[in-house]
Design an enzyme around this catalytic site. Structure first.
Site, short mmCIF file in Angstrom:
data_model
loop_
_atom_site.label_atom_id
_atom_site.label_comp_id
_atom_site.label_asym_id
_atom_site.label_seq_id
_atom_site.Cartn_x
_atom_site.Cartn_y
_atom_site.Cartn_z
CG HIS A 16 -2.14 4.42 42.67
ND1 HIS A 16 -1.24 5.56 41.79
CD2 HIS A 16 -2.58 4.15 41.72
CE1 HIS A 16 -1.29 5.43 40.67
NE2 HIS A 16 -2.36 4.58 40.53
CG ASP A 61 -10.37 37.10 39.91
OD1 ASP A 61 -10.54 35.75 40.33
OD2 ASP A 61 -9.33 37.64 40.29
CD1 TRP A 109 -10.38 3.25 43.93
CD2 TRP A 109 -11.17 5.07 44.25
NE1 TRP A 109 -11.33 3.47 43.07
CE2 TRP A 109 -12.05 4.41 43.03
CE3 TRP A 109 -11.82 6.40 44.54
CZ2 TRP A 109 -12.98 5.10 42.51
CZ3 TRP A 109 -12.78 6.90 44.18
CH2 TRP A 109 -13.42 6.25 42.92
CB SER A 115 -11.70 21.82 48.50
OG SER A 115 -10.88 22.23 47.28
CB SER A 116 -14.66 19.23 45.00
OG SER A 116 -13.67 18.55 45.01
CG HIS A 173 -20.82 5.93 36.67
ND1 HIS A 173 -19.76 4.75 36.40
CD2 HIS A 173 -21.13 6.42 35.60
CE1 HIS A 173 -19.68 5.04 35.19
NE2 HIS A 173 -20.21 6.01 34.56
CD GLU A 193 -14.61 11.93 41.63
OE1 GLU A 193 -15.49 12.83 41.93
OE2 GLU A 193 -13.46 12.14 41.45
CE1 TYR A 213 -19.03 9.37 31.05
CE2 TYR A 213 -19.96 8.46 33.11
CZ TYR A 213 -19.57 8.26 32.00
OH TYR A 213 -19.80 7.05 31.42
CB SER A 237 -14.17 20.37 22.91
OG SER A 237 -14.68 19.29 23.06
CG HIS A 280 -21.86 0.16 35.60
ND1 HIS A 280 -22.26 1.33 34.60
CD2 HIS A 280 -20.94 0.84 36.45
CE1 HIS A 280 -21.28 2.32 34.79
NE2 HIS A 280 -20.50 1.91 35.62
CG HIS A 281 -19.06 0.96 39.46
ND1 HIS A 281 -17.84 1.37 39.19
CD2 HIS A 281 -19.89 1.95 39.21
CE1 HIS A 281 -17.84 2.42 38.27
NE2 HIS A 281 -19.11 2.88 38.36
CB THR A 334 -19.40 8.58 25.09
OG1 THR A 334 -20.02 8.71 26.39
CG2 THR A 334 -17.93 8.72 25.57
CE LYS A 376 -17.89 15.36 25.14
NZ LYS A 376 -18.74 16.75 25.40
NE ARG A 406 -9.16 -3.28 41.08
CZ ARG A 406 -10.25 -2.33 41.29
NH1 ARG A 406 -11.63 -2.70 40.99
NH2 ARG A 406 -9.86 -1.25 41.61
#
Lengths: 177, 537
Positions: B88, B117, B153, B180-181, B264, B266, B268, B279, B313-314, B339, B342, B461
């Site tokens: 998931h 293009d 994950w 790909s990314s 991390h 990732e 963002y 925006s 921090h993870h 943040t 924004k 979890r």
């Protein structure tokens, strides 16, 4: 420079960045090990620190004199050493030996006493044969430990403690436990 | 424009009434989609692909919530439960949320900056067609001996070193997805930097292009690090290296450092394009220009840069020194500042605006409220002593679903409703769109708001069973999940109905929208737009 060339040149530079970052992931491995070594964390291969009892008062030494009696009991009862010297707070062990000389099983109970008497409350036993009754078969010999710590709070004027055990026969028990 | 390759061999009939440039339209049949180099076709494929993955990942989420409906084990065994949570996460992050924004980028960036293009059109095709194969590998892993990896994950060692062949398929899938990314990002950066219309300076670009430019840089810098991490896992598994295997002198905590160095940024990578969509949407429905455009650009850049120094921090609970914990705690808290800038700017954009609340605006507002809430729980979790209590509880699950679902997904929905009239030339049904929004919002909060309580009470979890005292909140959460799943069927219906039989949309259906695709292109835009670049004053 034509747009096509500009695009190709930019994409080439970005590809180099991407490949560099792939290498950076691997560079993190020695970097991580160096950082951990420099900071002294995570040293898995070094020996773990030996755990220490910080409560031991090495400035004092107390002599423990060992004594034993068998009250109306056909047992030979003696300590293996007559005295030991310990620091207060230190874990110590002494051993006693009994021999049953009667042709029948006998059950006895040991009762401790201390001299001076007030030293008794500073005498902390972790294991002792006096915690339970002892039953010996005819002719049996048994060695039994006493594991103890002398409390560091022992008054300064006490330098010698006499520890005495007296075995009494438990009446009517014979060899039954 | 020599870099744009037009390789449609056969000129076809002009299916598009608005194709005023007299160019040939798309090829016919399936091969159109296989061989296309057109940014609009590729964007469409990205969007549909991500919807398919979203449905698949959603199905797995429903499976998870079904098992958690009651305490005890009902439907799946714990091993399969772990596989569901793992897949998931992977499918939603790499299959749904990232591709949906690449889809937006493909459709929108050339139209917004006045380019004909993408810079590398053939490469663009390749970037997309890597994805279905990666997805197939992920799904295939369920049918291997031992099943899909059930490691979470994050693919933490040492479990990953011990898993069956499904793990290898997942590693290759991650490699392909990363490839790909990276290719897509190189394309986007090149397009934005080199192919803007005359007069379109960087500081005149729509903010969506800015957020994507920064995201693309993040991707180029972060994705290779993930590729490196899984490569090390692969060599540990098969080639006798011991990067993470403690038995050979490796360190599983090292994996966590490398993974989160990618992980991390990732976060963002997922959030920033959503910020870009919001925006665009909020100024359009406030009929005011975006408040503090320049500060938005700088805030986005600041977020991107700081995101590289907060990774640990993870992993507050791995046993790092207090100095390390303090550094990462303060660095994490600092991210809240840009943040906050924004969020302030979005609110200030609405201030004294002529607001209307069509579906895109509703989703944008839903985003604003829910994402801010997720940001706040993130701040709570950044505090070391609290995090140590909350680590691996449902509080964390609630936190990151508030930023991923109510953040990124709501932004994607806002973007789809916002641009769907432009893309298809047809208007969606406003009533159904609003119903979709309210159902999604209510069911989303039903699922995840209560999970804060569960986490605070200590429910861990990634466990298929739980103490009976957690039952009530879990039941509410599960019912919410079923409802949210059904609500997305309504979304599918709305999109298909729009494409088939929506009312024709005007060139500029939203009064306040003022970027080039609304002002300079008909609706729907011609197959090849801006072959002559507009001049921006």
């Amino acid at each position: 420079m034509s747009l096509e060339k500009q695009n190709r040149s930019l994409s080439r530079r970005l590809t180099i960045v991407a490949i560099g970052m792939f290498g950076f992931a691997f560079a993190l491995v020695p970097f991580y090990n160096q950082i951990c070594a420099a900071l002294g964390v995570n040293s898995l291969v070094e020996k773990a620190e030996v755990s220490q009892n910080t409560q031991v008062d090495t400035s004092r030494t107390v002599t423990i004199e060992l004594d034993s009696n068998a009250h109306n009991l056909p047992w030979r009862f003696r300590p293996l050493v007559s005295e030991i010297r310990v620091h207060p707070g230190e874990l110590a062990m002494v051993e006693y030996e009994i021999v049953n000389v009667r042709e029948a099983p006998v059950t006895g109970q040991a009762i401790p006493s201390y001299g001076p008497q007030r030293a008794g409350e500073y005498f902390q036993k972790i294991e002792c044969f006096c915690f339970r009754q002892q039953t010996l078969a005819p002719g049996e010999t048994r060695r039994m430990p006493v594991l103890f710590v002398v409390d560091p709070k022992l008054p300064k004027d006490v330098n010698t403690i006499a520890m005495s055990y007296t075995f009494f026969e438990v009446p009517g028990r014979g060899g039954k436990t | 424009m020599s870099s744009i390759v037009h390789d449609h061999a056969q000129p076809h009939g002009h299916g598009h009434a608005h194709d005023e440039h007299g160019h040939h339209g798309p090829a016919k049949g399936l091969m159109r989609w296989v061989t296309t180099t057109n940014h609009k076709d590729i964007g469409t494929m990205y969007l549909w692909f991500s919807f398919v993955m979203f449905s698949l990942g959603g199905l797995m989420a429903v499976g998870i919530r079904l098992e958690l409906f009651s305490p005890g084990l009902q439907f799946v065994d714990p091993d399969f439960f772990n596989q569901l949570t793992t897949m998931h996460g992977l499918i939603m992050v790499f299959g749904a949320i990232m591709p949906v924004f690449v889809g937006f980028a493909n459709w929108q960036i050339p139209m917004m900056i006045g380019a004909p293009d993408m810079a590398f059109a053939r490469l663009n095709n390749w970037s997309f067609w890597l994805l279905p194969f990666a997805a197939m590998l992920l799904v295939l892993s369920f049918f291997t001996p031992g099943g899909a990896p059930g490691v979470g994950w994050t693919l933490y060692a040492p479990l990953t070193v011990q898993m069956g062949i499904g793990m290898d398929l997942t590693i290759f899938a991650v490699h392909i997805l990363g490839m790909s990314s990276i290719l897509g990002s190189i394309n986007i950066i090149t397009t934005i930097l080199n192919m803007r219309a005359p007069g379109m300076t960087l500081m005149k670009m729509p903010l969506f292009c800015w957020t994507w430019l920064i995201t693309a840089y993040l991707l180029v810098a972060a994705m290779p690090v993930l590729a490196g991490a899984v490569t090390m896992t692969l060599t540990d598994r098969h080639f006798g290296t011991t990067f993470f295997n403690a038995a050979g002198g490796g360190d599983p905590v090292l994996y966590q450092h490398i993974f989160w160095f990618f992980g991390h940024p990732e976060v963002y990578i997922i959030a920033l394009p959503g910020f870009g969509v919001i925006s665009q949407v909020i100024p359009a429905f406030s009929r005011k220009p975006l408040f503090g455009y320049a500060s938005m650009v700088y805030a986005t850049s600041a977020i991107a840069i700081i995101s590289f120094i907060v990774w640990a921090h993870h992993m507050y609970t791995v046993g790092m020194p207090v100095t390390g914990q303090l550094f990462f705690m303060y660095a994490t808290m600092i991210i809240a500042v840009p943040t906050g800038v924004k969020v302030f700017n979005w609110v200030a954009t609405m201030w004294k605006g002529s607001l209307t609340f069509e579906t895109p605006m509703l989703f944008a507002l839903g985003f604003l409220f829910m994402f801010t809430l997720g940001g706040f729980t993130g701040l709570v979790l950044s505090i070391v002593p609290i995090d140590i209590q909350m680590h691996d509880t449902y509080y964390v699950v609630a936190h990151f679903h508030y930023v991923m679902v109510a953040g990124a997904l709501f932004a994607a929905f806002a973007g789809v409703y916002f641009w769907l009239p432009k893309w298809t030339g047809r208007m969606y049904n406003e009533t159904l769109g609003k119903i979709h929004f309210w159902l999604t919002l209510i069911f989303f909060n039903m699922i995840f708001f209560v999970q804060h309580f569960l986490g605070m009470a200590g429910m861990p979890r990634r466990i298929p069973d739980y103490h009976p005292m957690f039952e009530t909140w879990n039941k509410i959460s599960s019912i919410g999940a079923f409802g949210m799943g059904l609500a997305q069927l309504l979304f599918l219906y709305i999109v298909i109905k729009t494409i088939r039989s929506g009312e024709p949309a005007p060139q500029r259906p939203w009064e306040g929208a003022d970027s080039l695709e609304w002002t300079h292109l008909p609706t729907p835009p011609p197959y090849h737009s801006f072959e002559t670049q507009p001049v921006v004053k």
